[in-house]
Structures are given as structure tokens and as C-alpha cells.
Write an enzyme that holds these catalytic residues in place. Structure first.
Site, mmCIF file in Angstrom:
data_model
loop_
_atom_site.group_PDB
_atom_site.id
_atom_site.type_symbol
_atom_site.label_atom_id
_atom_site.label_comp_id
_atom_site.label_asym_id
_atom_site.label_seq_id
_atom_site.Cartn_x
_atom_site.Cartn_y
_atom_site.Cartn_z
ATOM 1 N N SER A 130 -23.104 -27.374 -7.871
ATOM 2 C CA SER A 130 -24.438 -26.816 -8.134
ATOM 3 C C SER A 130 -24.777 -25.664 -7.201
ATOM 4 O O SER A 130 -25.310 -24.647 -7.644
ATOM 5 C CB SER A 130 -25.526 -27.886 -8.116
ATOM 6 O OG SER A 130 -25.299 -28.844 -7.155
ATOM 7 N N GLU A 163 -32.817 -26.123 -5.605
ATOM 8 C CA GLU A 163 -32.339 -27.487 -5.832
ATOM 9 C C GLU A 163 -33.419 -28.516 -5.460
ATOM 10 O O GLU A 163 -33.628 -29.496 -6.173
ATOM 11 C CB GLU A 163 -31.055 -27.720 -5.020
ATOM 12 C CG GLU A 163 -30.417 -29.042 -5.308
ATOM 13 C CD GLU A 163 -28.901 -28.980 -5.455
ATOM 14 O OE1 GLU A 163 -28.311 -27.891 -5.355
ATOM 15 O OE2 GLU A 163 -28.306 -30.044 -5.671
ATOM 16 N N ASP A 175 -24.243 -27.064 1.909
ATOM 17 C CA ASP A 175 -23.426 -26.471 0.853
ATOM 18 C C ASP A 175 -23.708 -24.981 0.714
ATOM 19 O O ASP A 175 -22.794 -24.155 0.611
ATOM 20 C CB ASP A 175 -23.702 -27.178 -0.485
ATOM 21 C CG ASP A 175 -23.428 -28.671 -0.393
ATOM 22 O OD1 ASP A 175 -22.748 -29.088 0.564
ATOM 23 O OD2 ASP A 175 -23.904 -29.423 -1.268
#
Ligand code: GLA
Length: 390
Positions: A130, A163, A175
């Protein structure tokens, strides 16, 4: 069965076939990442050790005759293109990353008509598909004047907001920072409290990092990720500790009342995991791969027993790998709850490890999904200069 990485080829082939004659505005790519050690500590400001991968998400941008933004997500079963209209609308799937990127920035403009063709090589859970998707897309949108230009850590933070605020996973910053600041030599040590990044070269010599899928997929927004964060917060509050830092104590020194409750064990995991990251960094500096591997295996045990984000298939995979001679250590990677695991091993032991893991998972070496992890640099435009501004 080793997994070929061909997202770039897929987007190019699709455009050639279905968007014939449309001028390219750029080919963008963001790597995925494998976290070598340090899971579920980034959102407490811990230091983590991810490495980007040479597989990721490719986005090909093409000028379009009609106005508006259309996304062709080649990996989705429902292959209908997504015509972006109302960015306030929640879809409950990958489209929320697109809307989020556009909606959370007040300076977003409805730019020139654009087709974006997207495909990735990170399916299965745990390799940061993602964040990779969000960042490759962000670069394409910035270059096409749909998003104002931001870079580096600010870009990572913006992708994290998408997110957290639009997709509903209260993730940390590991990430996004790894993908924005990754290098081609090895891992990066990220201090998630300060966003300070340090390159950690991995001169592995006769060893390699092998990624193996456990056969079970996982979805972050399923709720367990957020629940673990809440349990951790409760455990830390019980210790009278702030919620944004890892307690400065030894896991073994936690009062036993804490380690018998699940909240207490969540705390024990983060304390222990941070210590293991420091251990692994020292081992990497000394090229002591046996010690690095031991830290990985201990981290898996902590994620399994104290943080409870493993699943039997991941445990079977890790158990079979570390029981094979030549394997230094193994662990689940990322959020857990299925997906990929990473093992450090002598290259000569690869076949044996694959055979042992396949047996443990009821697969064969031909059906098992695996690949060798190689550092992939950072998010970038791949065809810089080729078609810029016509
Ligand atoms: C996911 C999140 C990260 C991190 C890991 C677990 O990948 O996006 O922020 O919390 O899980 O370490």
C-alpha cells in the site's frame, strides 16, 4: 516457484494495447520493503531496519483526450477503470488511496486529463504494497500537476496520512520513510521518533535474504493492527508510561503482573524488539550473520508469543527454515497475520530451506512462492527526461 517481477512490463503492454497513441507523461516506480527486524515499534518512535526491494509498483502516466483522471488497476479482479469523480466518497478498497492523495491536500488541482496504468509485484501481505502504491501514484500525480510537489520525509508523512485518515489503518511511518529514503546497498535504520535515517550496508558475502510466502494472505484494515495498538496503549498507560515512546527498561525487568496480561505482553514485545534491533545492527556492523539471524528468530518468537500477530503457517515456515542447517534465522515481516517471512541463509542452503518449508506447509518447491530479496533503491521516475512535457 520463484516469482518474476514484471510490473513495468505489464503496464507498458497494457498501454500499448488499450491506450494506443496516447502520449506518455512518465513511468514511475516505488519499491516494496522487507523489514529485517523491528516490527510494531515504529508507531512508538522505535528504530527499525527495513530494506527496500527490487520489486514494487509501476505507474505509467499517459495524456488523455478527455478531462479527468482514470486509473487502470491491472491487478484488480474487477478490471473496470476507476474514473475519479468524488474524492470525498469512501470505497473501502484501493481507490481510497487515490482519493485520499487528492483530497487531503488543499492545493490539489484538477489537472490535465490523465490515464494512470498501475500494477505491482508485492501481493500477499507484508511487503508494504500500500505504501508503495501510494508513493508511486503520488509521484505520477505531482509530475502531472495534479498535486503540489513535496519530497523526502514530508512526502512520506503525507502518504502515511492517506493511510491513517482515509483508509483507517493507524500505521506508523516506517514503510513510507523506507520507500522514500531507501538505497541500493542494503537496509536503512530509521529512528521513527525523529525520522533520522542511516544507511546500513549489508555485505552478506556467501549469504542471502530469502522471502517466502506462508500461503495465507492478510489485510491490515481487518482491525487487529489497530487493536494491538490500543492494547499497547493500555499496557503503557498501566505502567504510567507515555504512549509515544518505548519504555527504557529491560523486558525481563517488567513486573510480573504485566507479563501475565495480554496488554503487558504487548509492552514486553516492544521493549524486547527494540533491543533486538540494536543487536542486529551491531551484528551487521561486525558482519556476524549468525548473530543477526539469531536476533531475527528471537523477534519472530516475540511477535508470535507476546504480540500475537503470527499465524500457524508463518510459525511452521519459520520453524522449518531455522531447523535447516545453513539458515541463520527467520521471522515474519511487517504487520504479520499472514503474508511473507524473511530468512537469512547461506546461498548454498537455499534449495534445502525451500524444500523443508514446502514440506512444512504442505506444498512442493514448485508451488511455494519465494524470491531472493535485493535492495531496490527508492521511489523514482524511471524514464527521466524521455518524454517530459512533450
Ligand atoms: C505495517 C505498518 C507499519 C508497521 C508495520 C509493523 O507495515 O504500515 O507502519 O507498523 O506494519 O512493523
Amino acid at each position: 516457484m520463484t516469482e518474476p517481477a514484471d510490473a513495468r512490463a505489464r503496464v507498458a503492454a497494457f498501454a500499448e494495447r488499450h491506450l494506443t497513441g496516447q502520449r506518455s507523461r512518465g513511468l514511475y516506480w516505488a519499491p516494496g520493503r522487507v523489514n529485517l527486524i523491528g516490527d510494531h515499534i515504529d508507531y512508538l518512535g522505535g528504530t527499525v531496519l527495513p530494506m527496500t526491494l527490487d520489486r514494487g509498483t509501476a505507474v505509467l502516466a499517459l495524456e488523455r483526450d478527455a478531462p479527468g483522471l482514470r486509473i487502470h488497476a491491472l491487478d484488480e479482479v474487477d478490471a473496470a477503470p476507476f474514473e475519479v469523480a468524488d474524492t470525498a466518497l469512501a470505497h473501502g478498497d484501493w481507490r481510497d488511496f487515490v482519493s485520499g492523495l487528492l483530497a487531503l491536500n488543499h492545493e490539489t488541482t484538477w489537472g490535465p486529463g490523465l490515464d494512470l496504468v498501475v500494477s505491482g509485484d508485492l501481493s500477499g501481505g507484508g511487503l508494504s504494497s500500500s505504501a508503495s502504491f501510494t508513493l508511486a501514484l503520488a509521484l505520477a500525480l505531482m509530475d502531472a500537476d495534479w498535486l503540489p510537489r513535496i519530497e523526502g520525509t514530508a512526502l512520506a508523512r503525507y502518504a502515511q496520512r492517506v493511510e491513517v485518515e482515509r483508509v483507517g489503518t493507524a500505521c506508523g511511518l516506517m514503510d513510507q520513510l523506507a520507500i522514500v529514503h531507501g538505497n541500493s546497498e542494503g537496509a536503512v535504520a530509521i529512528n521513527c521518533a525523529t525520522a533520522a535515517i542511516e544507511a546500513v550496508p549489508l555485505p552478506l558475502g556467501d549469504r542471502e535474504l530469502l522471502l517466502i510466502h506462508c500461503g495465507q494472505e492478510r489485510r491490515l484494515a481487518d482491525g487487529i493492527y489497530n487493536r494491538r495498538r490500543e492494547e499497547l496503549a493500555a499496557g503503557l498507560a498501566g505502567l504510567g508510561h507515555p504512549l509515544d515512546a518505548i519504555p527504557d527498561i529491560f523486558a525481563e525487568a517488567l513486573p510480573s503482573v504485566f507479563t501475565t496480561t495480554s496488554e503487558g505482553r504487548r509492552v514486553r514485545h516492544v521493549v524486547r524488539e527494540q533491543g533486538l534491533v540494536h543487536d542486529a545492527r551491531a551484528a551487521a556492523a561486525a558482519r556476524d550473520w549468525g548473530r543477526f539471524g539469531a536476533a531475527m528468530t528471537a523477534s519472530h518468537a516475540s511477535l508470535r508469543d507476546d504480540f500475537e500477530v503470527s499465524v500457524p503457517a508463518l510459525d511452521a515456515l519459520v520453524g522449518a527454515a531455522v531447523a535447516t542447517s545453513g539458515c541463520d534465522g527467520a521471522r515474519l515481516t511487517g504487520a504479520g497475520l499472514g503474508g511473507w517471512a524473511v530468512a537469512l541463509l547461506a546461498a548454498t542452503a537455499r534449495e534445502e530451506v525451500i524444500a523443508a518449508v514446502a514440506r512444512a506447509l504442505g506444498e512442493t518447491p514448485d508451488t511455494l512462492r519465494w524470491f531472493i530479496a535485493r535492495p531496490g533503491g527508492r521511489v523514482r521516475r524511471l524514464d527521466e527526461g524521455a518524454h517530459r512535457d512533450g
